[in-house]
Motif scaffolding. Sequence first.
Motif, PDB file in Angstrom:
ATOM      1  N   ARG A   1      29.164  41.794  41.108  1.00  0.00           N
ATOM      2  CA  ARG A   1      29.344  43.141  41.664  1.00  0.00           C
ATOM      3  C   ARG A   1      27.995  43.828  41.840  1.00  0.00           C
TER       4      ARG A   1
ATOM      5  N   LEU B   1      34.942  49.394  43.797  1.00  0.00           N
ATOM      6  CA  LEU B   1      35.868  48.292  43.577  1.00  0.00           C
ATOM      7  C   LEU B   1      37.186  48.798  42.985  1.00  0.00           C
TER       8      LEU B   1
ATOM      9  N   GLU C   1      36.654  45.113  33.529  1.00  0.00           N
ATOM     10  CA  GLU C   1      35.401  44.412  33.787  1.00  0.00           C
ATOM     11  C   GLU C   1      34.683  44.039  32.487  1.00  0.00           C
TER      12      GLU C   1
ATOM     13  N   GLU D   1      45.054  41.479  41.201  1.00  0.00           N
ATOM     14  CA  GLU D   1      43.741  42.125  41.234  1.00  0.00           C
ATOM     15  C   GLU D   1      42.631  41.081  41.334  1.00  0.00           C
TER      16      GLU D   1
ATOM     17  N   ILE E   1      39.906  40.907  44.359  1.00  0.00           N
ATOM     18  CA  ILE E   1      38.465  40.910  44.102  1.00  0.00           C
ATOM     19  C   ILE E   1      37.820  39.687  44.748  1.00  0.00           C
TER      20      ILE E   1
END
Length: 68
Positions: free
Chosen positions: A9, A19, A34, A44, A48
Amino acid sequence: MPNKLLGLRKSVRVTQKELADYLNINQATFCKKETGISDFKKSEMEKITIFLRKYYPDITTDDIFFDK
């Protein structure tokens, strides 16, 4: 694996908020996921992966979330 996601990220300069908004969750919830406090849902993880494919076309969900 949370640290892998964090590194990816940051490498593409996307914030937690960006995000989290993409996943339709709040930033605090994303932060917990995270950092490994909570788990990402399968849906999810898939979203991502799709998001990160803009930057890393060959990346897989396993690459991001699981040790090989």
